[in-house]
Scaffold this motif. Sequence first.
Motif, PDB file in Angstrom:
ATOM      1  N   LYS A  12     -17.850   6.675 -18.885  1.00 41.24           N
ATOM      2  CA  LYS A  12     -18.208   7.624 -19.949  1.00 41.24           C
ATOM      3  C   LYS A  12     -18.229   6.981 -21.332  1.00 41.24           C
ATOM      4  O   LYS A  12     -17.201   6.668 -21.899  1.00 41.24           O
ATOM      5  CB  LYS A  12     -17.192   8.760 -19.926  1.00 41.24           C
ATOM      6  N   ALA A  13     -19.459   6.805 -21.844  1.00 43.76           N
ATOM      7  CA  ALA A  13     -19.617   6.118 -23.116  1.00 43.76           C
ATOM      8  C   ALA A  13     -18.845   6.814 -24.221  1.00 43.76           C
ATOM      9  O   ALA A  13     -18.299   6.183 -25.118  1.00 43.76           O
ATOM     10  CB  ALA A  13     -21.088   6.023 -23.466  1.00 43.76           C
ATOM     11  N   ALA A  14     -18.754   8.128 -24.154  1.00 46.48           N
ATOM     12  CA  ALA A  14     -18.125   8.889 -25.236  1.00 46.48           C
ATOM     13  C   ALA A  14     -16.674   8.474 -25.458  1.00 46.48           C
ATOM     14  O   ALA A  14     -16.229   8.355 -26.587  1.00 46.48           O
ATOM     15  CB  ALA A  14     -18.189  10.364 -24.919  1.00 46.48           C
ATOM     16  N   ARG A  15     -15.939   8.257 -24.395  1.00 46.72           N
ATOM     17  CA  ARG A  15     -14.531   7.936 -24.588  1.00 46.72           C
ATOM     18  C   ARG A  15     -14.224   6.441 -24.456  1.00 46.72           C
ATOM     19  O   ARG A  15     -13.088   6.029 -24.571  1.00 46.72           O
ATOM     20  CB  ARG A  15     -13.674   8.728 -23.605  1.00 46.72           C
ATOM     21  N   GLY A  16     -15.242   5.634 -24.245  1.00 53.28           N
ATOM     22  CA  GLY A  16     -15.002   4.204 -24.076  1.00 53.28           C
ATOM     23  C   GLY A  16     -14.476   3.902 -22.687  1.00 53.28           C
ATOM     24  O   GLY A  16     -14.177   4.805 -21.912  1.00 53.28           O
ATOM     25  N   ARG A  17     -14.391   2.629 -22.399  1.00 57.99           N
ATOM     26  CA  ARG A  17     -13.944   2.226 -21.060  1.00 57.99           C
ATOM     27  C   ARG A  17     -12.435   2.016 -21.060  1.00 57.99           C
ATOM     28  O   ARG A  17     -11.876   1.513 -22.031  1.00 57.99           O
ATOM     29  CB  ARG A  17     -14.666   0.935 -20.667  1.00 57.99           C
ATOM     30  N   ARG A  18     -11.827   2.404 -19.975  1.00 55.85           N
ATOM     31  CA  ARG A  18     -10.372   2.227 -19.848  1.00 55.85           C
ATOM     32  C   ARG A  18     -10.088   1.326 -18.663  1.00 55.85           C
ATOM     33  O   ARG A  18     -10.375   1.691 -17.520  1.00 55.85           O
ATOM     34  CB  ARG A  18      -9.691   3.562 -19.582  1.00 55.85           C
ATOM     35  N   ILE A  19      -9.546   0.169 -18.964  1.00 56.07           N
ATOM     36  CA  ILE A  19      -9.234  -0.737 -17.861  1.00 56.07           C
ATOM     37  C   ILE A  19      -7.775  -1.179 -17.948  1.00 56.07           C
ATOM     38  O   ILE A  19      -7.159  -1.115 -19.016  1.00 56.07           O
ATOM     39  CB  ILE A  19     -10.141  -1.983 -17.851  1.00 56.07           C
ATOM     40  N   ALA A  20      -7.252  -1.613 -16.817  1.00 46.98           N
ATOM     41  CA  ALA A  20      -5.903  -2.183 -16.811  1.00 46.98           C
ATOM     42  C   ALA A  20      -5.969  -3.590 -16.246  1.00 46.98           C
ATOM     43  O   ALA A  20      -6.783  -3.887 -15.370  1.00 46.98           O
ATOM     44  CB  ALA A  20      -4.973  -1.317 -15.965  1.00 46.98           C
ATOM     45  N   LEU A  21      -5.107  -4.434 -16.785  1.00 48.39           N
ATOM     46  CA  LEU A  21      -4.971  -5.799 -16.274  1.00 48.39           C
ATOM     47  C   LEU A  21      -3.629  -5.879 -15.573  1.00 48.39           C
ATOM     48  O   LEU A  21      -2.603  -5.491 -16.144  1.00 48.39           O
ATOM     49  CB  LEU A  21      -5.013  -6.814 -17.433  1.00 48.39           C
ATOM     50  N   LEU A 101      -1.930 -24.087 -16.743  1.00 52.07           N
ATOM     51  CA  LEU A 101      -1.050 -22.957 -17.070  1.00 52.07           C
ATOM     52  C   LEU A 101      -1.872 -21.824 -17.651  1.00 52.07           C
ATOM     53  O   LEU A 101      -2.806 -22.062 -18.416  1.00 52.07           O
ATOM     54  CB  LEU A 101      -0.020 -23.385 -18.114  1.00 52.07           C
ATOM     55  N   PHE A 102      -1.524 -20.616 -17.290  1.00 51.69           N
ATOM     56  CA  PHE A 102      -2.213 -19.457 -17.868  1.00 51.69           C
ATOM     57  C   PHE A 102      -1.204 -18.578 -18.576  1.00 51.69           C
ATOM     58  O   PHE A 102      -0.135 -18.302 -18.040  1.00 51.69           O
ATOM     59  CB  PHE A 102      -2.918 -18.646 -16.772  1.00 51.69           C
ATOM     60  N   TYR A 103      -1.565 -18.157 -19.767  1.00 54.77           N
ATOM     61  CA  TYR A 103      -0.700 -17.267 -20.535  1.00 54.77           C
ATOM     62  C   TYR A 103      -1.386 -15.912 -20.672  1.00 54.77           C
ATOM     63  O   TYR A 103      -2.601 -15.839 -20.921  1.00 54.77           O
ATOM     64  CB  TYR A 103      -0.428 -17.854 -21.924  1.00 54.77           C
ATOM     65  N   SER A 104      -0.582 -14.851 -20.568  1.00 54.58           N
ATOM     66  CA  SER A 104      -1.142 -13.496 -20.615  1.00 54.58           C
ATOM     67  C   SER A 104      -1.896 -13.240 -21.914  1.00 54.58           C
ATOM     68  O   SER A 104      -2.923 -12.565 -21.919  1.00 54.58           O
ATOM     69  CB  SER A 104      -0.019 -12.471 -20.466  1.00 54.58           C
ATOM     70  N   ILE A 105      -1.390 -13.790 -23.016  1.00 58.39           N
ATOM     71  CA  ILE A 105      -2.038 -13.539 -24.309  1.00 58.39           C
ATOM     72  C   ILE A 105      -3.497 -14.016 -24.274  1.00 58.39           C
ATOM     73  O   ILE A 105      -4.395 -13.331 -24.787  1.00 58.39           O
ATOM     74  CB  ILE A 105      -1.254 -14.232 -25.464  1.00 58.39           C
ATOM     75  N   ASP A 106      -3.744 -15.162 -23.635  1.00 58.83           N
ATOM     76  CA  ASP A 106      -5.113 -15.684 -23.583  1.00 58.83           C
ATOM     77  C   ASP A 106      -5.994 -14.810 -22.682  1.00 58.83           C
ATOM     78  O   ASP A 106      -7.165 -14.569 -22.988  1.00 58.83           O
ATOM     79  CB  ASP A 106      -5.111 -17.125 -23.057  1.00 58.83           C
ATOM     80  N   VAL A 108      -5.571 -11.577 -22.059  1.00 59.66           N
ATOM     81  CA  VAL A 108      -5.868 -10.304 -22.731  1.00 59.66           C
ATOM     82  C   VAL A 108      -6.939 -10.507 -23.800  1.00 59.66           C
ATOM     83  O   VAL A 108      -7.876  -9.713 -23.915  1.00 59.66           O
ATOM     84  CB  VAL A 108      -4.585  -9.683 -23.339  1.00 59.66           C
ATOM     85  N   ARG A 109      -6.836 -11.605 -24.551  1.00 64.83           N
ATOM     86  CA  ARG A 109      -7.868 -11.881 -25.577  1.00 64.83           C
ATOM     87  C   ARG A 109      -9.249 -11.983 -24.926  1.00 64.83           C
ATOM     88  O   ARG A 109     -10.229 -11.471 -25.457  1.00 64.83           O
ATOM     89  CB  ARG A 109      -7.560 -13.213 -26.283  1.00 64.83           C
ATOM     90  N   ARG A 110      -9.289 -12.628 -23.773  1.00 63.69           N
ATOM     91  CA  ARG A 110     -10.565 -12.807 -23.077  1.00 63.69           C
ATOM     92  C   ARG A 110     -11.149 -11.443 -22.679  1.00 63.69           C
ATOM     93  O   ARG A 110     -12.336 -11.181 -22.880  1.00 63.69           O
ATOM     94  CB  ARG A 110     -10.288 -13.666 -21.840  1.00 63.69           C
ATOM     95  N   SER A 147      -2.630  -4.850 -26.697  1.00 64.72           N
ATOM     96  CA  SER A 147      -2.975  -3.896 -25.632  1.00 64.72           C
ATOM     97  C   SER A 147      -1.818  -2.931 -25.439  1.00 64.72           C
ATOM     98  O   SER A 147      -0.684  -3.223 -25.818  1.00 64.72           O
ATOM     99  CB  SER A 147      -3.253  -4.627 -24.321  1.00 64.72           C
ATOM    100  N   ASP A 148      -2.143  -1.780 -24.864  1.00 61.45           N
ATOM    101  CA  ASP A 148      -1.074  -0.878 -24.449  1.00 61.45           C
ATOM    102  C   ASP A 148      -0.385  -1.490 -23.237  1.00 61.45           C
ATOM    103  O   ASP A 148      -0.999  -2.248 -22.485  1.00 61.45           O
ATOM    104  CB  ASP A 148      -1.665   0.485 -24.074  1.00 61.45           C
ATOM    105  N   PHE A 149       0.861  -1.156 -23.047  1.00 63.97           N
ATOM    106  CA  PHE A 149       1.607  -1.656 -21.890  1.00 63.97           C
ATOM    107  C   PHE A 149       1.957  -0.503 -20.963  1.00 63.97           C
ATOM    108  O   PHE A 149       2.323   0.579 -21.423  1.00 63.97           O
ATOM    109  CB  PHE A 149       2.918  -2.336 -22.336  1.00 63.97           C
ATOM    110  N   VAL A 150       1.832  -0.751 -19.682  1.00 62.26           N
ATOM    111  CA  VAL A 150       2.291   0.207 -18.667  1.00 62.26           C
ATOM    112  C   VAL A 150       3.407  -0.503 -17.905  1.00 62.26           C
ATOM    113  O   VAL A 150       3.152  -1.503 -17.227  1.00 62.26           O
ATOM    114  CB  VAL A 150       1.156   0.597 -17.707  1.00 62.26           C
TER     115      VAL A 150
END
Length: 241
Positions: A12-21, A101-106, A108-110, A147-150
């Motif tokens: 739904k374009a109106a509310r934007g996309r909601r994804i979780a990592l 090595l992979f860092y979460s910050i990188d 999420v930025r991606r 990002s929001d955290f769950v």
Amino acid sequence: MKAKRAAIRGAKAARGRRIALFGGTFDPIHSGHVAVASAAERRFHLDGVFFIPSSRPPHKPSEELCAFEHRFAMVALACSAHPRFVPSLAEASVNGASPQLFYSIDTVRRFRRQFDRPGDRIYFIVGADSFLHLQTWKDYAELLQLSDFVVANRPGFQIRKLREVIPAALLAPPAAKESRDSRVIHLRNTSVYLLETVASHVSATDVRQRVERGRSLHGLVPPRVEEYITKQELYRQALYT
Ligand code: ATP
């Protein structure tokens, strides 16, 4: 896979996309992970949950991990039963190079660059045990603002401990975003949500140890993952103490 991505694109374009990592070693992915992702999908009306196995997580020695290819295959099999679960190669080594090595910050930025339309939201799913070590993560203060955290409940976890991990300077002023909901901590730009409806005792350590001892995995991992572990003869040797 294409259909899943198209569904997310067309959300739904109106509310934007909601994804979780949802990052992890996934050695192997198990029913606890699936329960957490399903609960998050329902509560936040997610268009997609990206499962991101790390080819080399900063906090675990890679020689003790099952090969990335196997861990990714199991994630893909688990995702195949869920229309909005997407196996992601975001933390795979490039062209078979030795694991970096992979860092979460990188990561999420991606994803932020990919999901950059107004209204797009990214949730970062993490277990309560991992969240308590957040201050050891690279650029964790920035990550909390990106990002929001769950935070998924794990048995024995005390909610008040969540607050202790978050630097006071990042918290929203009390009057700004008043919330009576004890499951939410408001930061200046983001929020930390506690997913308290899941309390699964399953851990990947337990799964590996059960295989090693010849015990059944029934109900602890998705059926296709159980089949894969058996066919590939994974976790039979006492690599893990
Ligand atoms: P291990 O036992 O090898 O440490 P694990 O079961 O914790 O593994 P990971 O792949 O390391 O699995 O976990 C990925 C993320 O999922 C982490 O943030 C972890 O806290 C969370 N997680 C794992 N199992 C559960 C569970 N049963 N309930 C809630 N969160 C979980």
